[in-house]
Design a protein around this motif. Sequence first.
Motif, PDB file in Angstrom:
ATOM      1  N   GLY A  52       1.329  -1.140  -0.119  1.00  0.00           N
ATOM      2  CA  GLY A  52      -0.001  -0.178   0.329  1.00  0.00           C
ATOM      3  C   GLY A  52       0.809   0.989  -0.265  1.00  0.00           C
ATOM      4  N   GLY A  53       2.200   0.985  -0.448  1.00  0.00           N
ATOM      5  CA  GLY A  53       2.395   2.260  -0.340  1.00  0.00           C
ATOM      6  C   GLY A  53       3.249   2.984   0.869  1.00  0.00           C
ATOM      7  N   GLY A  54       3.773   1.988   2.056  1.00  0.00           N
ATOM      8  CA  GLY A  54       3.665   1.862   2.899  1.00  0.00           C
ATOM      9  C   GLY A  54       3.551   1.197   4.459  1.00  0.00           C
ATOM     10  N   LEU A  55       1.950   1.555   4.502  1.00  0.00           N
ATOM     11  CA  LEU A  55       1.325   1.236   5.696  1.00  0.00           C
ATOM     12  C   LEU A  55       1.764  -0.607   6.078  1.00  0.00           C
ATOM     13  CD1 LEU A  55      -0.743   2.052   8.207  1.00  0.00           C
ATOM     14  CD2 LEU A  55      -2.637   1.094   6.563  1.00  0.00           C
ATOM     15  N   LEU A  56       1.329  -0.775   5.041  1.00  0.00           N
ATOM     16  CA  LEU A  56       1.248  -2.154   5.135  1.00  0.00           C
ATOM     17  C   LEU A  56       3.076  -3.199   5.366  1.00  0.00           C
ATOM     18  CD1 LEU A  56      -1.422  -3.938   2.880  1.00  0.00           C
ATOM     19  CD2 LEU A  56      -1.644  -3.420   5.477  1.00  0.00           C
ATOM     20  N   ALA A  57       3.954  -1.980   4.907  1.00  0.00           N
ATOM     21  CA  ALA A  57       5.564  -2.154   5.742  1.00  0.00           C
ATOM     22  C   ALA A  57       5.746  -1.970   6.726  1.00  0.00           C
ATOM     23  CB  ALA A  57       5.903  -2.068   4.030  1.00  0.00           C
ATOM     24  N   ARG A  58       5.285  -0.213   7.199  1.00  0.00           N
ATOM     25  CA  ARG A  58       5.891  -0.087   7.639  1.00  0.00           C
ATOM     26  C   ARG A  58       5.512  -0.080   9.391  1.00  0.00           C
ATOM     27  NH1 ARG A  58       6.775   6.513   5.284  1.00  0.00           N
ATOM     28  NH2 ARG A  58       8.522   5.286   3.753  1.00  0.00           N
ATOM     29  N   GLY A  59       3.955  -0.647   9.224  1.00  0.00           N
ATOM     30  CA  GLY A  59       2.946  -1.046  10.554  1.00  0.00           C
ATOM     31  C   GLY A  59       1.566   0.496  11.088  1.00  0.00           C
ATOM     32  N   SER A  60       0.742  -0.034  11.920  1.00  0.00           N
ATOM     33  CA  SER A  60      -0.163   1.010  12.063  1.00  0.00           C
ATOM     34  C   SER A  60       0.605   2.193  13.118  1.00  0.00           C
ATOM     35  CB  SER A  60      -1.058   0.262  13.011  1.00  0.00           C
ATOM     36  OG  SER A  60      -0.442  -0.448  14.492  1.00  0.00           O
ATOM     37  N   ALA A  61       1.168   1.611  13.502  1.00  0.00           N
ATOM     38  CA  ALA A  61       2.290   2.393  14.679  1.00  0.00           C
ATOM     39  C   ALA A  61       2.605   3.963  13.937  1.00  0.00           C
ATOM     40  CB  ALA A  61       3.062   2.316  16.063  1.00  0.00           C
ATOM     41  N   SER A  62       3.062   3.370  12.815  1.00  0.00           N
ATOM     42  CA  SER A  62       4.204   4.174  11.874  1.00  0.00           C
ATOM     43  C   SER A  62       2.951   5.942  11.249  1.00  0.00           C
ATOM     44  CB  SER A  62       4.794   4.024  10.307  1.00  0.00           C
ATOM     45  OG  SER A  62       3.653   3.572   9.630  1.00  0.00           O
ATOM     46  N   PRO A  76      -7.895   7.131  11.175  1.00  0.00           N
ATOM     47  CA  PRO A  76      -7.966   5.801  12.021  1.00  0.00           C
ATOM     48  C   PRO A  76      -8.540   4.916  12.715  1.00  0.00           C
ATOM     49  CG  PRO A  76      -8.189   8.378  12.683  1.00  0.00           C
ATOM     50  CD  PRO A  76      -8.802   8.397  11.644  1.00  0.00           C
ATOM     51  N   GLU A  77      -9.589   4.354  11.165  1.00  0.00           N
ATOM     52  CA  GLU A  77     -10.621   3.109  11.787  1.00  0.00           C
ATOM     53  C   GLU A  77      -9.934   2.208  10.493  1.00  0.00           C
ATOM     54  OE1 GLU A  77     -12.521   5.616   8.363  1.00  0.00           O
ATOM     55  OE2 GLU A  77     -11.909   5.976  10.403  1.00  0.00           O
ATOM     56  N   LEU A  78      -8.538   3.162   9.756  1.00  0.00           N
ATOM     57  CA  LEU A  78      -7.663   2.019   8.914  1.00  0.00           C
ATOM     58  C   LEU A  78      -6.860   1.204   9.816  1.00  0.00           C
ATOM     59  CD1 LEU A  78      -6.827   0.121   6.333  1.00  0.00           C
ATOM     60  CD2 LEU A  78      -6.433   2.239   5.632  1.00  0.00           C
ATOM     61  N   LEU A  79      -6.362   2.384  10.890  1.00  0.00           N
ATOM     62  CA  LEU A  79      -5.095   1.942  11.531  1.00  0.00           C
ATOM     63  C   LEU A  79      -5.578   1.265  11.840  1.00  0.00           C
ATOM     64  CD1 LEU A  79      -3.440   5.774  11.747  1.00  0.00           C
ATOM     65  CD2 LEU A  79      -2.499   3.868  10.463  1.00  0.00           C
ATOM     66  N   GLU A  80      -6.539   1.482  12.935  1.00  0.00           N
ATOM     67  CA  GLU A  80      -7.296   0.767  14.295  1.00  0.00           C
ATOM     68  C   GLU A  80      -7.132  -0.826  13.633  1.00  0.00           C
ATOM     69  OE1 GLU A  80     -11.271  -0.394  16.822  1.00  0.00           O
ATOM     70  OE2 GLU A  80     -10.159   1.234  15.631  1.00  0.00           O
ATOM     71  N   PRO A  87     -12.128  -5.123   5.376  1.00  0.00           N
ATOM     72  CA  PRO A  87     -11.767  -3.940   6.181  1.00  0.00           C
ATOM     73  C   PRO A  87     -12.015  -2.269   5.611  1.00  0.00           C
ATOM     74  CG  PRO A  87     -10.357  -4.720   4.178  1.00  0.00           C
ATOM     75  CD  PRO A  87     -11.502  -5.184   4.322  1.00  0.00           C
ATOM     76  N   PRO A  88     -11.484  -1.210   6.278  1.00  0.00           N
ATOM     77  CA  PRO A  88     -12.174  -0.091   6.140  1.00  0.00           C
ATOM     78  C   PRO A  88     -11.093   0.921   5.214  1.00  0.00           C
ATOM     79  CG  PRO A  88     -11.274   0.193   8.284  1.00  0.00           C
ATOM     80  CD  PRO A  88     -11.131  -1.361   7.285  1.00  0.00           C
ATOM     81  N   SER A  89     -11.480   0.501   3.999  1.00  0.00           N
ATOM     82  CA  SER A  89     -10.229   1.142   3.179  1.00  0.00           C
ATOM     83  C   SER A  89     -10.686   2.457   2.129  1.00  0.00           C
ATOM     84  CB  SER A  89     -10.149   0.685   1.518  1.00  0.00           C
ATOM     85  OG  SER A  89      -9.393   1.362   0.895  1.00  0.00           O
ATOM     86  N   ASN A  90      -9.557   3.481   2.388  1.00  0.00           N
ATOM     87  CA  ASN A  90      -9.527   4.352   2.214  1.00  0.00           C
ATOM     88  C   ASN A  90      -9.491   5.298   0.797  1.00  0.00           C
ATOM     89  OD1 ASN A  90      -6.929   3.919   1.781  1.00  0.00           O
ATOM     90  ND2 ASN A  90      -6.144   6.163   2.757  1.00  0.00           N
ATOM     91  N   ILE A  91      -9.859   3.488  -0.043  1.00  0.00           N
ATOM     92  CA  ILE A  91      -9.731   3.819  -1.731  1.00  0.00           C
ATOM     93  C   ILE A  91     -11.389   3.599  -2.201  1.00  0.00           C
ATOM     94  CG2 ILE A  91      -9.518   2.268  -3.833  1.00  0.00           C
ATOM     95  CD1 ILE A  91      -7.029   2.403  -2.945  1.00  0.00           C
TER      96      ILE A  91
END
Length: 317
Positions: A218-228, A239-243, A311-315
């Motif tokens: 996803g360009g970053g999120l699934l490589a770096r994790g929710s805390a990033s 926030p709902e996607l990070l959660e 999952p609550p995607s933002n796309i």
Amino acid sequence: MPEQIQHPVDPRPLGGTGLVTSPITLGTSSLGAGTSSGDRDEAAAVELAQGMLHGPYALIDTSNNYAKGRSEAVLGLALANGGAAEGRFVVTKADQDPETGSFDRDRVRQSFEESCERLGVDRLQLLHLHDPYSITFEEAAAPGGAIAGMLELKEEGLVDAIGIAAGTVSLMRQYVATGAFDVLLTHNRFTLVDRSALPLIEEAVERGMGVFNAAPFGGGLLARGSASGATYAYTDSPPELLEWVARVENLCTEHGIDLPTAALHFSLRSPLVDSTIVGISSAKRIDQLEQARQTEVPPSFWEDLDNLGTPPSNITD
């Protein structure tokens, strides 16, 4: 010169194109960015490119406009200086005119010629029509439009196969429905957190097209994790996607894997995907990808993932 690996790992056909790919294709959108001809940074980029061309995977993915043309230029230098191991090829894309936005038949041919000059070749195994957002689909499909330009290149034997590469699903379905293209490249829309491209991919497979699935992280999120708090598909992660991703991370811990490995295998395990495109910026990353590819993800992980629901995607498309 990196040590040559004799054959690409786990070779498989790319749809009905007659071309052979590997489970992973290496992306080069940042290769050569900020370099100039003859400088030290260019030499480092060429060394990385040589590692790709002699590494475990069959295809290297680039584009006319990646790093303002420097990606292709660096790959061309690597091909000239060290060649490519058997079964390795560069795949590139035709892009709109960077100044005018023009993307008609003539621009497709011009883009093809620019790519060939940078790569030091006179023909290509595969050429994608890339991000045709500066024109309408009707303009692309009209006489003298971009699709006509792509078909001409194939009919003249200058490319073996042609593909359509973009994000927006509704637009991509129009291009796929023409029957003109041999390959589909979709990105950010078939991942752990977004499945919106599934009907598009299914349609492509039914037509015998090859399928690339790009950006499994996803360009970053699934490589770096929710805390990033990293972005997903070039936009802020709500926030709902990070959660939701944090819940997936908990599942990963329970099953003895990490989030990036799960994200990669989501794409690798699909029988609908011929190859997953992952962008890299170092030779070390190739080794990490191969280690992740060979990591076994327990079947129970996928069962538990399904139980998390949609999952609550933002796309939105």
